[in-house]
Write a protein that holds these residues in place. Structure first.
Motif, short mmCIF file in Angstrom:
data_model
loop_
_atom_site.label_atom_id
_atom_site.label_comp_id
_atom_site.label_asym_id
_atom_site.label_seq_id
_atom_site.Cartn_x
_atom_site.Cartn_y
_atom_site.Cartn_z
N ILE A 15 0.82 -1.21 0.00
CA ILE A 15 0.00 0.00 0.00
C ILE A 15 0.86 1.26 0.00
O ILE A 15 0.53 2.25 -0.64
CB ILE A 15 -1.02 -0.01 1.18
CG1 ILE A 15 -2.09 1.07 0.99
CG2 ILE A 15 -0.34 0.16 2.51
CD1 ILE A 15 -3.12 0.75 -0.02
N ASP A 16 2.01 1.21 0.70
CA ASP A 16 2.89 2.39 0.74
C ASP A 16 3.56 2.67 -0.60
O ASP A 16 4.03 3.78 -0.83
CB ASP A 16 3.94 2.22 1.84
CG ASP A 16 4.80 0.99 1.64
OD1 ASP A 16 4.30 -0.04 1.15
OD2 ASP A 16 6.00 1.05 1.98
N ILE A 68 1.87 2.39 -3.53
CA ILE A 68 0.87 2.85 -4.49
C ILE A 68 0.01 4.00 -3.98
O ILE A 68 -0.81 4.52 -4.71
CB ILE A 68 -0.06 1.70 -4.93
CG1 ILE A 68 -0.87 1.18 -3.74
CG2 ILE A 68 0.75 0.57 -5.58
CD1 ILE A 68 -2.15 0.51 -4.13
N CYS A 69 0.20 4.38 -2.73
CA CYS A 69 -0.68 5.37 -2.13
C CYS A 69 0.11 6.37 -1.30
O CYS A 69 0.97 5.98 -0.52
CB CYS A 69 -1.71 4.66 -1.25
SG CYS A 69 -2.86 5.74 -0.43
N SER A 70 -0.22 7.64 -1.49
CA SER A 70 0.35 8.69 -0.66
C SER A 70 -0.78 9.53 -0.12
O SER A 70 -1.64 10.00 -0.87
CB SER A 70 1.27 9.60 -1.50
OG SER A 70 2.35 8.87 -2.02
N TYR A 71 -0.79 9.71 1.19
CA TYR A 71 -1.77 10.59 1.81
C TYR A 71 -1.14 11.96 1.94
O TYR A 71 -0.06 12.10 2.54
CB TYR A 71 -2.19 10.06 3.19
CG TYR A 71 -3.04 8.81 3.13
CD1 TYR A 71 -4.41 8.91 2.99
CD2 TYR A 71 -2.46 7.55 3.19
CE1 TYR A 71 -5.20 7.77 2.94
CE2 TYR A 71 -3.24 6.39 3.14
CZ TYR A 71 -4.61 6.51 3.00
OH TYR A 71 -5.39 5.39 2.95
#
Length: 168
Positions: A161-162, A164-167
């Motif tokens: 998840i880290d 493919i995704c950035s908050y």
């Protein structure tokens, strides 16, 4: 839960030859019908191919042996004349729209106990000829569908998840 359905769906490349019930195909296509599309233009048409002669002709557009046992192939087509085009750069959203609809199809099939596989590496010109498609309609995806003799879902290899995704 939805995540359980998502975890069950995988690319099936082995099918029993038994036919898929019309009621299941109707249910799946109803799920496809409800898929969202850009500006709700729905620039698609799906050919559900089960007729033996037509099925063999469609399968001839993809040169892999594993597809031969699939009792049904759904051809997902896009109509570029109907698709929404973004005004800023004229981007045709038909590929995005058909991808959403095809994944609705694959998830609905999984829910019904059926296997599917996205096939994009096929002879689109031959497929167009087989289906007598007009010039503005493009076959985008072949989706073999059917029962699979394998009941074990293979482990998925996905990025973390880290990755493919950035908050922000």
């Amino acid at each position: 839960m939805f995540i359980d359905l998502v975890k069950q769906r995988y690319s099936v490349r082995s099918y029993d030859e038994r036919p898929v019930e019309k009621e299941k195909l109707d249910y799946i296509m109803e799920c496809v019908r409800l898929a969202p599309s850009a500006v709700n233009f729905q620039p698609w048409h799906f050919y559900v191919v089960t007729d033996k002669e037509k099925l063999q002709a469609v399968k001839s557009a993809y040169h892999r042996e594993w597809i031969q046992n699939a009792p049904c192939v759904i051809v997902a087509c896009v109509d570029h004349n109907v698709a929404w085009h973004r005004s800023a750069d004229n981007k045709d959203h038909s590929d995005i729209d058909i991808a959403i609809a095809v994944e609705h199809l694959c998830l609905a099939a999984t829910e019904q106990g059926l296997g599917t596989c996205w096939v994009c590496n096929f002879d689109a010109v031959l497929c167009s000829e087989v289906l007598s498609l007009p010039e503005n309609v493009e076959p985008a995806v072949l989706i073999p569908i059917g029962y699979t003799p394998n009941t074990e879902v293979p482990q998925k290899k996905r990025k973390g998840i880290d990755e493919i995704c950035s908050y922000l």
